[in-house]
Every structure is written in structure tokens, then in C-alpha cells.
Motif scaffolding. Structure first.
Motif, PDB file in Angstrom:
ATOM      1  N   ALA A  33       0.841  -1.209   0.000  1.00 38.50           N
ATOM      2  CA  ALA A  33       0.000   0.000   0.000  1.00 38.50           C
ATOM      3  C   ALA A  33       0.870   1.252   0.000  1.00 38.50           C
ATOM      4  CB  ALA A  33      -0.916  -0.013   1.217  1.00 38.50           C
ATOM      5  N   PHE A  34       1.941   1.205   0.776  1.00 39.92           N
ATOM      6  CA  PHE A  34       2.896   2.330   0.824  1.00 39.92           C
ATOM      7  C   PHE A  34       3.498   2.528  -0.564  1.00 39.92           C
ATOM      8  CE2 PHE A  34       5.959   4.642   3.782  1.00 39.92           C
ATOM      9  CZ  PHE A  34       6.685   5.248   2.761  1.00 39.92           C
ATOM     10  N   ARG A  35       3.922   1.423  -1.133  1.00 43.17           N
ATOM     11  CA  ARG A  35       4.582   1.501  -2.436  1.00 43.17           C
ATOM     12  C   ARG A  35       3.633   2.059  -3.505  1.00 43.17           C
ATOM     13  NH1 ARG A  35       7.860  -3.340  -5.559  1.00 43.17           N
ATOM     14  NH2 ARG A  35       8.937  -1.941  -6.982  1.00 43.17           N
ATOM     15  N   ASP A  36       2.368   1.622  -3.440  1.00 43.91           N
ATOM     16  CA  ASP A  36       1.379   2.110  -4.412  1.00 43.91           C
ATOM     17  C   ASP A  36       1.135   3.607  -4.228  1.00 43.91           C
ATOM     18  OD1 ASP A  36       1.165  -0.423  -5.403  1.00 43.91           O
ATOM     19  OD2 ASP A  36      -0.659  -0.927  -4.270  1.00 43.91           O
ATOM     20  N   ALA A  37       1.058   4.007  -2.971  1.00 45.29           N
ATOM     21  CA  ALA A  37       0.708   5.409  -2.697  1.00 45.29           C
ATOM     22  C   ALA A  37       1.899   6.342  -2.929  1.00 45.29           C
ATOM     23  CB  ALA A  37       0.207   5.534  -1.254  1.00 45.29           C
ATOM     24  N   PHE A  38       3.073   5.906  -2.525  1.00 47.27           N
ATOM     25  CA  PHE A  38       4.256   6.782  -2.592  1.00 47.27           C
ATOM     26  C   PHE A  38       5.436   6.025  -3.220  1.00 47.27           C
ATOM     27  CE2 PHE A  38       2.041   7.725   1.502  1.00 47.27           C
ATOM     28  CZ  PHE A  38       1.455   8.918   1.122  1.00 47.27           C
ATOM     29  N   PRO A  39       5.353   5.709  -4.496  1.00 51.93           N
ATOM     30  CA  PRO A  39       6.421   4.893  -5.095  1.00 51.93           C
ATOM     31  C   PRO A  39       7.805   5.520  -4.972  1.00 51.93           C
ATOM     32  CG  PRO A  39       4.952   5.820  -6.782  1.00 51.93           C
ATOM     33  CD  PRO A  39       4.305   6.075  -5.461  1.00 51.93           C
ATOM     34  N   ASN A  40       7.885   6.838  -4.968  1.00 48.23           N
ATOM     35  CA  ASN A  40       9.192   7.492  -4.885  1.00 48.23           C
ATOM     36  C   ASN A  40       9.785   7.458  -3.483  1.00 48.23           C
ATOM     37  OD1 ASN A  40       8.958   8.160  -7.552  1.00 48.23           O
ATOM     38  ND2 ASN A  40       8.080  10.190  -7.132  1.00 48.23           N
ATOM     39  N   ARG A  41       8.946   7.168  -2.504  1.00 44.79           N
ATOM     40  CA  ARG A  41       9.432   7.183  -1.115  1.00 44.79           C
ATOM     41  C   ARG A  41       9.566   5.769  -0.555  1.00 44.79           C
ATOM     42  NH1 ARG A  41       4.953  11.029   0.912  1.00 44.79           N
ATOM     43  NH2 ARG A  41       5.696  10.427   2.980  1.00 44.79           N
ATOM     44  N   PHE A  42       9.463   4.795  -1.419  1.00 45.07           N
ATOM     45  CA  PHE A  42       9.568   3.383  -1.037  1.00 45.07           C
ATOM     46  C   PHE A  42      10.795   2.791  -1.717  1.00 45.07           C
ATOM     47  CE2 PHE A  42       8.939  -1.099  -1.776  1.00 45.07           C
ATOM     48  CZ  PHE A  42       8.295  -1.578  -0.647  1.00 45.07           C
ATOM     49  N   PHE A  43      11.698   2.215  -0.936  1.00 47.93           N
ATOM     50  CA  PHE A  43      12.931   1.649  -1.489  1.00 47.93           C
ATOM     51  C   PHE A  43      13.077   0.200  -1.042  1.00 47.93           C
ATOM     52  CE2 PHE A  43      13.551   6.194  -1.001  1.00 47.93           C
ATOM     53  CZ  PHE A  43      14.123   6.569  -2.211  1.00 47.93           C
ATOM     54  N   MET A  44      13.369  -0.677  -1.996  1.00 42.10           N
ATOM     55  CA  MET A  44      13.745  -2.053  -1.643  1.00 42.10           C
ATOM     56  C   MET A  44      15.136  -2.242  -2.223  1.00 42.10           C
ATOM     57  SD  MET A  44      12.520  -4.433   0.225  1.00 42.10           S
ATOM     58  CE  MET A  44      10.766  -4.053   0.313  1.00 42.10           C
ATOM     59  N   GLU A  45      16.135  -2.183  -1.359  1.00 47.39           N
ATOM     60  CA  GLU A  45      17.511  -1.954  -1.794  1.00 47.39           C
ATOM     61  C   GLU A  45      18.351  -3.208  -1.987  1.00 47.39           C
ATOM     62  OE1 GLU A  45      19.698   0.852  -2.497  1.00 47.39           O
ATOM     63  OE2 GLU A  45      17.710   1.428  -3.136  1.00 47.39           O
ATOM     64  N   GLY A  46      17.800  -4.360  -1.664  1.00 47.15           N
ATOM     65  CA  GLY A  46      18.603  -5.570  -1.818  1.00 47.15           C
ATOM     66  C   GLY A  46      19.334  -5.933  -0.531  1.00 47.15           C
ATOM     67  N   ILE A  47      20.055  -7.031  -0.599  1.00 41.51           N
ATOM     68  CA  ILE A  47      20.674  -7.605   0.603  1.00 41.51           C
ATOM     69  C   ILE A  47      22.010  -6.908   0.820  1.00 41.51           C
ATOM     70  CG2 ILE A  47      21.331  -9.777   1.703  1.00 41.51           C
ATOM     71  CD1 ILE A  47      19.560 -11.057  -0.663  1.00 41.51           C
ATOM     72  N   ALA A  48      21.942  -5.708   1.307  1.00 37.79           N
ATOM     73  CA  ALA A  48      23.135  -4.846   1.393  1.00 37.79           C
ATOM     74  C   ALA A  48      22.951  -3.908   2.589  1.00 37.79           C
ATOM     75  CB  ALA A  48      23.284  -4.051   0.096  1.00 37.79           C
ATOM     76  N   GLU A  49      23.013  -4.501   3.785  1.00 36.03           N
ATOM     77  CA  GLU A  49      22.642  -3.731   4.980  1.00 36.03           C
ATOM     78  C   GLU A  49      23.563  -2.543   5.220  1.00 36.03           C
ATOM     79  OE1 GLU A  49      23.054  -7.033   4.941  1.00 36.03           O
ATOM     80  OE2 GLU A  49      21.033  -7.812   5.249  1.00 36.03           O
ATOM     81  N   GLN A  50      24.850  -2.720   4.950  1.00 38.63           N
ATOM     82  CA  GLN A  50      25.768  -1.593   5.181  1.00 38.63           C
ATOM     83  C   GLN A  50      25.355  -0.408   4.322  1.00 38.63           C
ATOM     84  OE1 GLN A  50      30.115  -2.827   5.638  1.00 38.63           O
ATOM     85  NE2 GLN A  50      29.296  -4.461   4.387  1.00 38.63           N
ATOM     86  N   HIS A  51      25.058  -0.722   3.058  1.00 43.80           N
ATOM     87  CA  HIS A  51      24.646   0.354   2.149  1.00 43.80           C
ATOM     88  C   HIS A  51      23.328   0.980   2.579  1.00 43.80           C
ATOM     89  CE1 HIS A  51      23.608   2.702  -1.268  1.00 43.80           C
ATOM     90  NE2 HIS A  51      22.558   1.955  -1.512  1.00 43.80           N
ATOM     91  N   LEU A  52      22.399   0.139   3.003  1.00 43.55           N
ATOM     92  CA  LEU A  52      21.094   0.640   3.439  1.00 43.55           C
ATOM     93  C   LEU A  52      21.242   1.751   4.484  1.00 43.55           C
ATOM     94  CD1 LEU A  52      19.201  -1.543   2.190  1.00 43.55           C
ATOM     95  CD2 LEU A  52      18.394  -2.022   4.475  1.00 43.55           C
ATOM     96  N   ILE A  53      22.113   1.498   5.444  1.00 42.15           N
ATOM     97  CA  ILE A  53      22.260   2.459   6.543  1.00 42.15           C
ATOM     98  C   ILE A  53      22.919   3.745   6.054  1.00 42.15           C
ATOM     99  CG2 ILE A  53      23.268   2.854   8.822  1.00 42.15           C
ATOM    100  CD1 ILE A  53      20.988   0.802   8.775  1.00 42.15           C
ATOM    101  N   GLY A  54      23.970   3.594   5.250  1.00 43.48           N
ATOM    102  CA  GLY A  54      24.638   4.780   4.725  1.00 43.48           C
ATOM    103  C   GLY A  54      23.704   5.609   3.864  1.00 43.48           C
ATOM    104  N   MET A  55      22.947   4.941   3.021  1.00 45.08           N
ATOM    105  CA  MET A  55      21.999   5.643   2.155  1.00 45.08           C
ATOM    106  C   MET A  55      20.934   6.352   2.997  1.00 45.08           C
ATOM    107  SD  MET A  55      19.597   3.819  -0.706  1.00 45.08           S
ATOM    108  CE  MET A  55      17.854   4.157  -0.477  1.00 45.08           C
ATOM    109  N   ALA A  56      20.455   5.675   4.024  1.00 50.29           N
ATOM    110  CA  ALA A  56      19.468   6.306   4.906  1.00 50.29           C
ATOM    111  C   ALA A  56      20.074   7.536   5.573  1.00 50.29           C
ATOM    112  CB  ALA A  56      18.997   5.303   5.966  1.00 50.29           C
ATOM    113  N   ALA A  57      21.359   7.443   5.930  1.00 50.91           N
ATOM    114  CA  ALA A  57      22.026   8.591   6.545  1.00 50.91           C
ATOM    115  C   ALA A  57      22.033   9.772   5.580  1.00 50.91           C
ATOM    116  CB  ALA A  57      23.455   8.215   6.949  1.00 50.91           C
ATOM    117  N   GLY A  58      22.392   9.513   4.323  1.00 47.18           N
ATOM    118  CA  GLY A  58      22.423  10.583   3.325  1.00 47.18           C
ATOM    119  C   GLY A  58      21.053  11.234   3.158  1.00 47.18           C
TER     120      GLY A  58
END
Lengths: 313, 275
Positions: A33-58
Motif C-alpha cells: 500500500a505504501f509503495r502504491d501510494a508513494f512509489p518514490n518514497r519506497f525503497f527495496m535496496e537488496g541484501i546490502a545492509e551496510q549500504h542501506l544504513i549509509g543511504m538512509a544517513a544521506g
């Protein structure tokens, strides 16, 4: 509880366009539902936890409030340094939602257990650490995460956990909640789903004449020192109860606080939690807790053993 | 490529003198990794990045992250040169109350976008900054400067995959390829070659340039990105560039307790770099 947490993220996103959702490689259909409503604000980044955190920081540096979700053991261990440096050192408002805190993933084996997550997160400067007890309390806590400064770790339980938190009760992050008053002899201090077990143990103990209170700490850090001080002054025995290693979790936090508080007289402290070893069994979360002496009956017996002749009535 | 490095011009020598000044006062530092970076940062700050030293948090500024935070002496030299803070601040390098530490900190130093020091963090943060710019409809660039030792870190390649996946053409990854890491030559410690093919296969438009050749850097940095693709620029450099004793010398990756008289010799060597 997980569904409540994710639904809350969606609700927050509907009211505040700074809210983003970042998953790793979650189950198909997660927050569709989130993805449908706000596709630009929904990210599924893959199995890359280190990157996930850094990207969230940015993203957070630019004013967004990212809610990052994946399995708790991977979210707290794999990318611990990114959490420490990218989030905590920069004091960024990123929210980490860890699935399967404690022994939830017992059938999947030791790689998936998150029994040191509270310790790891507590040790990070400026990190707030939450472990609500049920879906109702989770929803209430999530509402408070929006405007909270700095990073937050939110531990999820299995889901379907018995609801013990009153629907109309208020939640304030950092403030403990009395779930059962007791008669000033023994006070349980709980976090996460051990609240339910403490309440059940308290019922059993009441039948034997020991009336225990239950003070629930949905916020493990910052510790509600005022509530613990009040409990420590009124109760000769405090019993901490957590689905977490006895190293570094709630029991450790209370022990540290008691040592620093140097109370006279000081209450005795019984810390119930998980031993310092990986379990090499599968089965259910329930089975593990029972095998480790953390079912209500075993908890009640430990309290009886500690109170026999040692706690004034 | 090292052989064709042109002699350093006056500006490059002056910036290196600022590095020596900070190091002399602080009594320590990472000279090698800073000296390979000077022309890269010089051209970025002279010719590419948009910023306002008097308003470091200007919303429309380009974001530049020095992910190889141990090269910070070069960044401090540029930020001082551009007026983000007084040049005299360099004399406080690494002191207890200084804003200029051995690695750069956001919130302490005007113009520093991210606290770095542990390697392999900057590119992911850069991906986040570039995504934020897109979400907010802003057009600034995001530049992340890394080292060729740094990119041993797996997190760099996680970030690279994400940057390509999100088609972040506003993001430029610059790698200071000085060929040396702390222990020795990168090709002996952990060989990353063929590096250009690596970045290319990760979805980056990849360019290579002599990292001390100012006109070449200018031409490369100001070439517009390919739409829908992030850019990687591999700058072939010399670790310790400009100070003969430090060049290609892993012992000069980090130095502490440098005898004061050696600074005079280093300044002298630098002045002999005159074309």
C-alpha cells in the motif's frame, strides 16, 4: 506487532512527506500500500545492509526521516559500524525496525536470532532503543518516533503476541509503564514480550501470597531512571526479565544504574534472561524460553526461591 | 601514467605548503594520502563545485564527501584556501580543542558534509544525498572522493550497485588511485585491477585521468555525465606527490613525531618542483 509497526510507518508517511521506507529484500508484497501510494518514497535496496544504513544517513542529512526495516540480527550486526558512524555520530533521525527480536526465528537456527541486539544498540551514543510488548503499544510508540531527535532502534516480536497494553493508555518514549501495581515486595522490570510472561508469573505468585508488580520498559534506552528509582525505593527485590542475553540488555542496564545510584538500602536484583551461548536447537520461540527457564511457571519458581525468607513481607 | 605527471605549478605548491603547515603544527598526519589528492580537490573546488564559503549549508550547494577521510589535510588546505575558515585554523590541527582532527567531522568544520575516517562509508551516503536531491527536485551534484585502498571495502560495491540501479547521474565517484595503501602497493595487498572495467561493469560511466594534470582533470571533471548513469573517475596519482621522500613510500602513509628540521627540507624539496 510487525504489521502494526509497518502500518504505522505508512500512516506517518501519509501525514508527513519526509517519511521514507527502506527495506533490504523483504517478503513479497511488504507494505504494498505504501509503495502504491508513494512509489518514490519506497525503497527495496537488496541484501546490502551496510549500504542501506549509509543511504538512509544521506537521505536524513537532507531532511528525510527514513524507516529502515529488515531482520533484526542483520540490521544490528552486519552494519553496526554504519549505525555507529553514519547514524549516531551524525545524530540523524533514522529509524531501524528489526524483525524477529530475541528468539522469534528459533526454527531458522542461530544465525537468525537477535539476542544481543539491545546490547549492541544500547552501546551506541544517542541511540534510543525500543522494545514494545504488543501491537497496541507498538502502534502508540511508532506515533512518537516521528519527531524524536536522533536514531531509534525498534525491536519487533513475532506478532500475535497477547495484547496486555490498554488501548487507551498513553505512551511516552523513555517513560516506563506500570502494567500491574503489586504490593511493594517484588517488582518485575520487563521489556518486549516478557511483559506478558511477567504478568502470568505474577498471577501464579499472587496465588502463593507474593503480590508482584510489573513495570514495563518499552524504552530500554534512555532508561527511565525516575521510575526505576521509585521501584527500587519501594521494593526489596527487583526482577528484570528479557528475551535477550544477560549481557548488555535491560538487566545489565538496571544493574549498572543500581551500582551508580549507590542506594542505601539497595534492593536485591534478580536478572532473568538468556545465557551467554548460542542455542543449538530449533523448534519454537516458546520452547526455547521454556528450556531456558523463562516460562511463567519457572519465572515464578525463581522468584519464590529468591523471596523465601529473604524479602520481608 | 605516473611518468607523464607535469611539474607542480605555484598554486599546487602553495596548497601543499598548507598541508605541511598543519602537519608541522599538529606533529602528525597522513601526508601521503593528502598529497596525492591536492590536484583532485583543487580542480573540484576551483572549477566544478558550487558552494558559498560564507554560507556552508546553502541548500543549492554541490555536496562533496571526502570518503577517504585520512586525506583530510588536503581538504583542510582547500577549505582554508577558499575561506570556509581562517588559514590560521590549520595551526591547531589535531589539538584537543581544534575543529580540525585527524579525520574530518561534519558539524564541526564548515564545508565538511560527512564525518569520515572509517573507509567505505561515503559512497552510500552520497547515494542517499543524490536520491534526496531527486526527491526534492534539486539539481546539485554529489561528489564522493575515495581512495584505491578504500575500495577494498565491500560496502563501496554495495553502494555502486545501488547508484547504478537508481540511475543517479548526479553522483560522481572519484577514486584517488595512488597505487599504495598502508602496507604497500595496492596490487600486492589486494589487487583491484582491472579497475576501470570493474566500475564500468557496475554500471558507471568510467573515465581515467592523470590526477596531477590540472587541465586534464578540469576537462574530465567538467564533462557532463551520461544521462541515467553515475560517473566514476579514476585519477591516477602519486602517493606523497611533491615531497620526494614521501612519494610512493608506504612509510609516509601516516607519520607522527616528524623531526621539526625535516619540514624545512620538505619545503625546500617542494620549491624545487618549479617547472
Amino acid at each position: 506487532m510487525r504489521q502494526s509497526a509497518l502500518n504505522a510507518v505508512f500512516q506517518l508517511a501519509q501525514h508527513d512527506e519526509r517519511v521514507l521506507f527502506i527495506g533490504s529484500d523483504l517478503g513479497v508484497g511488504t507494505l504494498q500500500a505504501f509503495r502504491d501510494a508513494f512509489p518514490n518514497r519506497f525503497f527495496m535496496e537488496g541484501i546490502a545492509e551496510q549500504h542501506l544504513i549509509g543511504m538512509a544517513a544521506g537521505l536524513a542529512m537532507e531532511g528525510f526521516i527514513p524507516y529502515v526495516n529488515t531482520i533484526a540480527s542483520f540490521l544490528t550486526r552486519r552494519c553496526l559500524e554504519q549505525i555507529a558512524i553514519d547514524l549516531c555520530l551524525h545524530r540523524l533521525p533514522v529509524r531501524l525496525i528489526g524483525n524477529g527480536g530475541g528468539l522469534v526465528y528459533a526454527p531458522l537456527g542461530p544465525t537468525h536470532l537477535a539476542t544481543d541486539d539491545l546490547a549492541l544498540m544500547r552501546a551506541q551514543p544517542d541511540m534510543t532503543v525500543l522494545a514494545p510488548c504488543d501491537a497496541v503499544q507498538m502502534t502508540a510508540c511508532m506515533q512518537q518516533t516521528l519527531h524524536h531527535p536522533g536514531p531509534i532502534y525498534i525491536r519487533l516480536a513475532k506478532g500475535g503476541d497477547r495484547v496486555v497494553f490498554p488501548a487507551d493508555a498513553r505512551v511516552t518514549l523513555g517513560e516506563a509503564v506500570t502494567l500491574r501495581p503489586g504490593n511493594d515486595r517484588v517488582m518485575f522490570l520487563t521489556t518486549g514480550i516478557m511483559a506478558q510472561r511477567a504478568l502470568e508469573a505474577a498471577e501464579r505468585l499472587a496465588a502463593t501470597g507474593i503480590d508482584c508488580g510489573v513495570l514495563h520498559l518499552h524504552t530500554v534506552k534512555p532508561l527511565d531512571e525516575a521510575a526505576i528509582l521509585a521501584a527500587a525505593r519501594r521494593h526489596p527485590l527487583l526482577v528484570t526479565l528479557e528475551e535477550h542475553s544477560r549481557i548488555g540488555g535491560l538487566g545489565a542496564a538496571v544493574a549498572e544504574w543500581l551500582a551508580d545510584a549507590d542506594l542505601h538500602p539497595a534492593p536485591r536484583l534478580l536478572r532473568l534472561g538468556l545465557p551467554d551461548r548460542f542455542p543449538h536447537h530449533y523448534g519454537s520461540q516458546e520452547a526455547h524460553l521454556s528450556a531456558l527457564g523463562l516460562d511463567p511457571e519457572a519465572i515464578a519458581q525463581r522468584v519464590v526461591a529468591w523471596t523465601n525468607g529473604r524479602v520481608p513481607a | 601514467m605516473h611518468d607523464v605527471t607535469p611539474p607542480l605549478d605555484e598554486r599546487s605548491r602553495q596548497l601543499r605548503l598548507l598541508v605541511l603547515r598543519a602537519m608541522e603544527q599538529g606533529g602528525r598526519g597522513h601526508p601521503g594520502p593528502a598529497l596525492s589528492l591536492i590536484e583532485i580537490l583543487r580542480v573540484l573546488y576551483d572549477d566544478l563545485l558550487r558552494y558559498r564559503p560564507e554560507q556552508p549549508d546553502w541548500r543549492e550547494r554541490d555536496r562533496c564527501i571526502l570518503s577517504k577521510g585520512h586525506g583530510c589535510l588536503a581538504l583542510y588546505a582547500l577549505l582554508a584556501d577558499k575561506g570556509f575558515f581562517p588559514v590560521e585554523a590549520l595551526d591547531t590541527f589535531c589539538r584537543f580543542d581544534s575543529m580540525l582532527g585527524g579525520h574530518p567531522e561534519r558539524g564541526k568544520i564548515p564545508g565538511v558534509e560527512a564525518s569520515t575516517g572509517s573507509l567505505g562509508h561515503g559512497l552510500s551516503i552520497g547515494v542517499g544525498l543524490a536520491l534526496a536531491a531527486r526527491l526534492q527536485g534539486r539539481a546539485h551534484r554529489v561528489v564522493v572522493v575515495m581512495g584505491d585502498g578504500e575500495i577494498n571495502e565491500g560496502s563501496v560495491w554495495e553502494a555502486a550497485m545501488s547508484a547504478a540501479m537508481h540511475r543517479l547521474d548526479a553522483l560522481t565517484a572519484i577514486v584517488d588511485c595512488n597505487g599504495m595503501q598502508s602496507y604497500g602497493p595496492t596490487r600486492e595487498v589486494l589487487n583491484m585491477e582491472p579497475l576501470a572495467q570493474k566500475w564500468q561493469s557496475f554500471g558507471f560511466t568510467t573515465r581515467e585521468v592523470n590526477g596531477h594534470d590540472v587541465p586534464a582533470l578540469r576537462a574530465t571533471f567538467t564533462t557532463p555525465p551520461e544521462p541515467g548513469r553515475p560517473t566514476a573517475i579514476l585519477c591516477r596519482t602519486v602517493k606523497g606527490k611533491g615531497i620526494p621522500v614521501a612519494e610512493h613510500n608506504p612509510a609516509w602513509h601516516h607519520q607522527s613525531r616528524i623531526a621539526p628540521e625535516r619540514f624545512a627540507a620538505m619545503r625546500q624539496a617542494l620549491s624545487q618542483e618549479t617547472p
